[in-house]
Design an enzyme around this catalytic site. Structure first.
Site, PDB file in Angstrom:
ATOM      1  N   ALA A  20     -12.608   5.336  -2.375  1.00  0.00           N
ATOM      2  CA  ALA A  20     -11.845   6.455  -1.838  1.00  0.00           C
ATOM      3  C   ALA A  20     -11.448   6.046  -0.437  1.00  0.00           C
ATOM      4  O   ALA A  20     -12.106   6.364   0.542  1.00  0.00           O
ATOM      5  CB  ALA A  20     -12.655   7.741  -1.824  1.00  0.00           C
ATOM      6  N   GLY A  40      -5.807  -5.826  -9.123  1.00  0.00           N
ATOM      7  CA  GLY A  40      -6.352  -5.195  -7.918  1.00  0.00           C
ATOM      8  C   GLY A  40      -7.757  -5.669  -7.637  1.00  0.00           C
ATOM      9  O   GLY A  40      -7.985  -6.644  -6.917  1.00  0.00           O
ATOM     10  N   SER A  41      -8.735  -5.006  -8.247  1.00  0.00           N
ATOM     11  CA  SER A  41     -10.145  -5.292  -7.976  1.00  0.00           C
ATOM     12  C   SER A  41     -10.517  -6.752  -8.214  1.00  0.00           C
ATOM     13  O   SER A  41     -11.465  -7.254  -7.612  1.00  0.00           O
ATOM     14  CB  SER A  41     -11.022  -4.406  -8.857  1.00  0.00           C
ATOM     15  OG  SER A  41     -10.681  -3.059  -8.676  1.00  0.00           O
ATOM     16  N   CYS A  90      -2.834   9.327  -7.061  1.00  0.00           N
ATOM     17  CA  CYS A  90      -4.025   8.979  -6.288  1.00  0.00           C
ATOM     18  C   CYS A  90      -5.066  10.089  -6.427  1.00  0.00           C
ATOM     19  O   CYS A  90      -4.793  11.240  -6.104  1.00  0.00           O
ATOM     20  CB  CYS A  90      -3.713   8.766  -4.813  1.00  0.00           C
ATOM     21  SG  CYS A  90      -5.209   8.289  -3.909  1.00  0.00           S
ATOM     22  N   ASN A 136       3.744   6.796  -6.344  1.00  0.00           N
ATOM     23  CA  ASN A 136       2.324   6.968  -6.659  1.00  0.00           C
ATOM     24  C   ASN A 136       2.054   8.470  -6.735  1.00  0.00           C
ATOM     25  O   ASN A 136       1.844   9.117  -5.718  1.00  0.00           O
ATOM     26  CB  ASN A 136       1.478   6.290  -5.580  1.00  0.00           C
ATOM     27  CG  ASN A 136      -0.010   6.574  -5.752  1.00  0.00           C
ATOM     28  OD1 ASN A 136      -0.430   7.131  -6.768  1.00  0.00           O
ATOM     29  ND2 ASN A 136      -0.803   6.196  -4.770  1.00  0.00           N
ATOM     30  N   LYS A 173       0.855  -1.192   0.000  1.00  0.00           N
ATOM     31  CA  LYS A 173       0.000   0.000   0.000  1.00  0.00           C
ATOM     32  C   LYS A 173       0.891   1.243   0.000  1.00  0.00           C
ATOM     33  O   LYS A 173       1.937   1.262   0.637  1.00  0.00           O
ATOM     34  CB  LYS A 173      -0.870  -0.025   1.261  1.00  0.00           C
ATOM     35  CG  LYS A 173      -1.657   1.241   1.509  1.00  0.00           C
ATOM     36  CD  LYS A 173      -3.090   1.090   1.116  1.00  0.00           C
ATOM     37  CE  LYS A 173      -3.786   2.439   1.050  1.00  0.00           C
ATOM     38  NZ  LYS A 173      -4.754   2.508  -0.042  1.00  0.00           N
ATOM     39  N   SER A 174       0.459   2.300  -0.692  1.00  0.00           N
ATOM     40  CA  SER A 174       1.267   3.518  -0.730  1.00  0.00           C
ATOM     41  C   SER A 174       1.430   4.107   0.668  1.00  0.00           C
ATOM     42  O   SER A 174       0.461   4.254   1.406  1.00  0.00           O
ATOM     43  CB  SER A 174       0.603   4.570  -1.627  1.00  0.00           C
ATOM     44  OG  SER A 174       0.436   4.067  -2.924  1.00  0.00           O
ATOM     45  N   GLY A 234     -11.589  -1.937 -11.737  1.00  0.00           N
ATOM     46  CA  GLY A 234     -12.326  -3.121 -12.163  1.00  0.00           C
ATOM     47  C   GLY A 234     -12.684  -3.065 -13.638  1.00  0.00           C
ATOM     48  O   GLY A 234     -12.186  -2.225 -14.384  1.00  0.00           O
ATOM     49  N   GLY A 288      -5.345  -2.218 -14.465  1.00  0.00           N
ATOM     50  CA  GLY A 288      -6.664  -1.621 -14.620  1.00  0.00           C
ATOM     51  C   GLY A 288      -7.644  -2.623 -15.196  1.00  0.00           C
ATOM     52  O   GLY A 288      -7.619  -2.905 -16.396  1.00  0.00           O
TER      53      GLY A 288
HETATM   54  C1  LIG Z   1      -9.336  -0.371  -2.507  1.00  0.00           C
HETATM   55  C2  LIG Z   1      -8.261   0.172  -3.399  1.00  0.00           C
HETATM   56  C3  LIG Z   1      -7.160   0.832  -2.831  1.00  0.00           C
HETATM   57  C4  LIG Z   1      -6.135   1.334  -3.646  1.00  0.00           C
HETATM   58  N1  LIG Z   1      -5.041   1.944  -3.058  1.00  0.00           N
HETATM   59  C5  LIG Z   1      -4.005   2.359  -3.842  1.00  0.00           C
HETATM   60  C6  LIG Z   1      -2.816   2.899  -3.259  1.00  0.00           C
HETATM   61  O1  LIG Z   1      -2.672   3.017  -2.044  1.00  0.00           O
HETATM   62  N2  LIG Z   1      -1.807   3.285  -4.094  1.00  0.00           N
HETATM   63  C7  LIG Z   1      -1.895   3.159  -5.459  1.00  0.00           C
HETATM   64  O2  LIG Z   1      -0.942   3.491  -6.164  1.00  0.00           O
HETATM   65  N3  LIG Z   1      -3.006   2.643  -6.031  1.00  0.00           N
HETATM   66  C8  LIG Z   1      -4.057   2.242  -5.257  1.00  0.00           C
HETATM   67  N4  LIG Z   1      -5.189   1.696  -5.852  1.00  0.00           N
HETATM   68  C9  LIG Z   1      -5.239   1.586  -7.314  1.00  0.00           C
HETATM   69  C10 LIG Z   1      -4.811   0.195  -7.774  1.00  0.00           C
HETATM   70  O3  LIG Z   1      -3.470  -0.073  -7.438  1.00  0.00           O
HETATM   71  C11 LIG Z   1      -4.992   0.044  -9.302  1.00  0.00           C
HETATM   72  O4  LIG Z   1      -4.137   0.961  -9.955  1.00  0.00           O
HETATM   73  C12 LIG Z   1      -6.423   0.299  -9.762  1.00  0.00           C
HETATM   74  O5  LIG Z   1      -7.347  -0.228  -8.825  1.00  0.00           O
HETATM   75  C13 LIG Z   1      -6.725  -0.304 -11.134  1.00  0.00           C
HETATM   76  O6  LIG Z   1      -6.562  -1.694 -11.130  1.00  0.00           O
HETATM   77  P1  LIG Z   1      -7.757  -2.769 -10.922  1.00  0.00           P
HETATM   78  O7  LIG Z   1      -8.825  -2.438 -11.903  1.00  0.00           O
HETATM   79  O8  LIG Z   1      -7.100  -4.099 -11.154  1.00  0.00           O
HETATM   80  O9  LIG Z   1      -8.218  -2.600  -9.512  1.00  0.00           O
HETATM   81  C14 LIG Z   1      -6.227   1.201  -5.057  1.00  0.00           C
HETATM   82  C15 LIG Z   1      -7.344   0.544  -5.611  1.00  0.00           C
HETATM   83  C16 LIG Z   1      -8.350   0.028  -4.812  1.00  0.00           C
HETATM   84  C17 LIG Z   1      -9.532  -0.668  -5.455  1.00  0.00           C
END
Ligand SMILES: Cc1cc2nc3c(=O)[nH]c(=O)nc-3n(C[C@H](O)[C@H](O)[C@H](O)COP(=O)(O)O)c2cc1C
Ligand SMILES: Cc1cc2nc3c(=O)[nH]c(=O)nc-3n(C[C@H](O)[C@H](O)[C@H](O)COP(=O)(O)OP(=O)(O)OC[C@H]3O[C@@H](n4cnc5c(N)ncnc54)[C@H](O)[C@@H]3O)c2cc1C
Ligand code: FES
Lengths: 262, 324
Positions: free
Chosen positions: B75, B274-275, B137, B134, B50-51, B225, B252
């Site tokens: 968020a 991620g999602s 955000c 990062n 996590k960042s 997602g 993504g």
């Molecule tokens: C619950 C959640 C928390 C996230 N926290 C961070 C974060 O702390 N730092 C970051 O660079 N990206 C964060 N992201 C973005 C993800 O790393 C990723 O770039 C984004 O969700 C797109 O990928 P996905 O569609 O596979 O989820 C977060 C995404 C989600 C859903």
């Protein structure tokens, strides 16, 4: 190369995606009825069902302008939630009445599952943890088991849920720390006695972590399986944020009910 | 980790070897050495923490994530224990991951380029394998203002601050909501970045019609997602065109092996996940590998690397001649 080769089998079974109509966005549901359980606990009966929900699962309840938090399902047909007024969200909920609205998403989490081979399961609850026990008892009776319930509290005023369990034909043993109702002492005492006498062959527990740890020890000593529902601070309830971690386990998806193997 | 026998899914990012291209994306599972290890044991090719920022943060109040049907919106608000505690967690995570052969990617954020440098200095002590900055955000706008990823100058200022003190590969995480993501990628690479992670979430909002309020406490959030995938694929494609030799972690909306293949064909070397952890569970990495291997096999290839950039090579070429 056949056309069917080209379509790569996408085994995208969305296992964690909650089933049922409230799996997605929070949905506004009217309150049908509010029942007072005691001086600090109310049960909200809502105007809808979650037919697929299982005992031990929870929903996320949101009040716009307040936060969102997890609550165990006290029943699913109709949806019922037993809520202790402890802080800003729950006190705001306590000010609501019939016709007002609560926002729900879920159900989430790993439910209780009947232990195969058990005939005499012991159901143990403390505080608002009693809420899902009648729901669970109904489930266990439906598969032919004969549950017995144990409810603990500090004083007679803290004991809730006895009537609902007795209406299902489930014997209920009450303990209070001050002896003002039932047996004096901790709820684990009669449970321990039942296990020692061979009158229980599985444990199900919902309540404070101290009680759950004591039940886990009893299950270990008496070599019976136990299913315990652990509470943790929850953020997403979707297995993503990590906030509900407890010893490397994500309690929102791998819990709240965890099985202790004897 | 056991791999599909006939297909080589391993890749390297700036000399760092990954047993497979699937990278746990930043922010998923939060900051926990135990959970990062769990993801690695379940078959992730690399894991991103996590960042972390300089000081501890609580993040936003619930609701922080919801599923709106086409994908998720979140968020969370960058809750983290602060750089010093983060370094301890990362060091422990690194010790647990090293024997598994799974690299650790640290992720940092800051309010100024100098703060990025300060956080980088602290977390680099934990010896992560890759550092991801990062700068994208979308959910802390109230405190931090426009993300650095919104402009070339902003993005470059962070890279220039962090590069001199970063002895390991430096990746920059870019945002999708810019007019020309390829140009930003080219500029951060010129400023010394070794790789690009693309993309972060796309700003969005979901309003509850009954109450007339945004569902997220932060009001706006980031989309992730399935809905994000075509946006991400296009960003990766543009970045790969702008900086063809620079490794990209395409992130993504990747939920299946097919999705991953799209990212790789657009020019990604690795693929962020991620999602999909919500849609398929944390044990999704092995099935993802199997599905991706099936695509590689289908194209008559032996290594996943051979698919990289296929969509660029196919441009203007009739189908039958579009060979690997
Ligand atoms: C619950 C959640 C928390 C996230 N926290 C961070 C974060 O702390 N730092 C970051 O660079 N990206 C964060 N992201 C973005 C993800 O790393 C990723 O770039 C984004 O969700 C797109 O990928 P996905 O569609 O596979 O989820 C977060 C995404 C989600 C859903
Ligand atoms: C799986 C699960 C099932 C639950 N079932 C019930 C139930 O059936 N009935 C009931 O009354 N309560 C239940 N709770 C607890 C309930 O979520 C909290 O009491 C509620 O969040 C309190 O919010 P508040 O604003 O009123 O109080 P606050 O002052 O915010 O908090 C009071 C207490 O609740 C805890 N809490 C606050 N936010 C959360 C959160 N997001 N997740 C978990 N705990 C939190 C705090 O740590 C504190 O100890 C359950 C919790 C979990 C995890
Ligand atoms: S509450 Fe977010 S992972 Fe469990």
């Amino acid at each position: 190369m056949k056309a069917s080769d080209f379509h790569v089998p996408v085994a995208c079974a969305p296992r964690l995606r909650p089933e049922g109509p409230y799996g997605l966005l929070p949905r506004a549901l009217p309150i049908r009825e509010v029942c007072r359980e005691n001086y600090r606990i109310l049960t909200f009966v809502l105007d809808d069902d979650l037919p697929e929900a299982r005992p031990g699962q929870f929903v996320m309840v949101w009040l716009p302008g307040h936060k969102e938090a997890p609550f165990s399902l006290a029943y699913h047909r109709p949806i019922a939630l037993t809520v202790a007024g402890v802080g800003p969200l729950t006190k705001a909920m306590h000010r609501l009445g019939p016709g007002d609205v609560l926002w729900l998403r879920g159900p989430y989490g790993h439910p209780f599952t009947p232990e195969s081979g058990s005939q005499h399961p012991l159901l143990v609850g403390g505080g608002y943890g009693v809420a899902p026990l009648a729901f669970l008892a109904e489930h266990l009776r439906a598969v032919g088991q004969q549950p017995v319930a144990f409810i603990g509290g500090r004083t007679a005023e803290d004991i809730i849920g006895v009537a609902r369990l007795e209406a299902l034909g489930v014997p209920v043993f009450v303990t209070t720390e001050d002896g003002s109702k039932g047996e004096a002492g901790l709820v684990t005492h009669p449970v321990s006695r039942f296990l020692a006498e061979g009158r229980g062959d599985a444990l199900y527990g919902v309540g404070p972590h101290g009680m759950l740890r004591a039940l886990a020890r009893l299950a270990h000593t008496h070599r019976v399986p136990a299913q315990l529902s652990w509470e943790a601070y929850m953020g997403c309830a979707m297995g993503l944020c990590g906030m509900c971690e407890h010893d490397g386990v994500l309690l929102c998806v791998e819990g709240p009910v965890r099985r202790v193997i004897p | 980790m056991k791999q599909p026998a006939d297909v080589d899914l391993s890749i390297t990012l700036c000399g760092v070897r990954l047993p497979n291209p699937f990278v746990l994306a930043s922010g998923i599972l939060g900051t926990s050495e135990t959970l990062l290890e769990k993801a690695a044991r379940l078959g992730a090719g690399a894991v991103t923490a996590k960042s972390a920022g300089l000081h501890p943060r609580a993040g936003h109040e619930n609701p922080i994530v919801v599923d709106w049907g086409g994908g998720l919106i979140n968020a969370v608000g960058l809750p983290n224990p602060g750089a010093h505690r983060e370094a301890e967690v990362l060091a422990e995570a690194k010790a647990r991951l090293a024997p598994l052969g799974v690299p650790l990617i640290a992720s940092i954020f800051g309010g100024t380029p100098e703060e990025f440098a300060e956080v980088a200095r602290i977390v680099l002590a934990a010896r992560p394998d890759i550092l991801e900055v990062n700068i994208s955000c979308p959910n802390v706008h109230d405190e931090y203002g426009e993300p650095f990823a919104a402009s070339c100058a902003g993005a470059v200022s962070v890279v220039e601050a962090v590069r001199p003190l970063c002895p390991i590969p430096l990746f920059v995480k870019l945002a999708p909501n810019v007019p020309n993501v390829g140009r930003i990628a080219a500029d951060v690479v010129a400023a010394g970045a070794d790789g690009i992670t693309a993309i972060n979430t796309m700003p969005g909002m979901v309003i509850d019609v009954e109450s007339g309020r945004p569902v997220l406490t932060n009001r706006s959030g980031g989309l992730s997602g399935p809905a994000l995938k075509p946006i991400a694929v296009r960003c990766v494609y543009e970045i790969a065109q702008a900086v063809p030799d620079v490794p990209i972690i395409g992130t993504g909306g990747v939920t299946t092996g097919n999705d991953a293949a799209e990212m790789i064909m657009a020019g990604a070397t690795a693929v962020g996940v991620g999602s999909a952890v919500y849609y398929r569970g944390l044990d999704l990495f092995r099935p993802l590998c199997e599905e991706l291997a099936a695509v590689v096999r289908h194209h008559g290839a032996k290594r996943v690397e051979q698919l990289r950039g296929l969509a660029h090579r196919s441009h203007g070429v009739p189908w039958k001649e579009n060979k690997l």
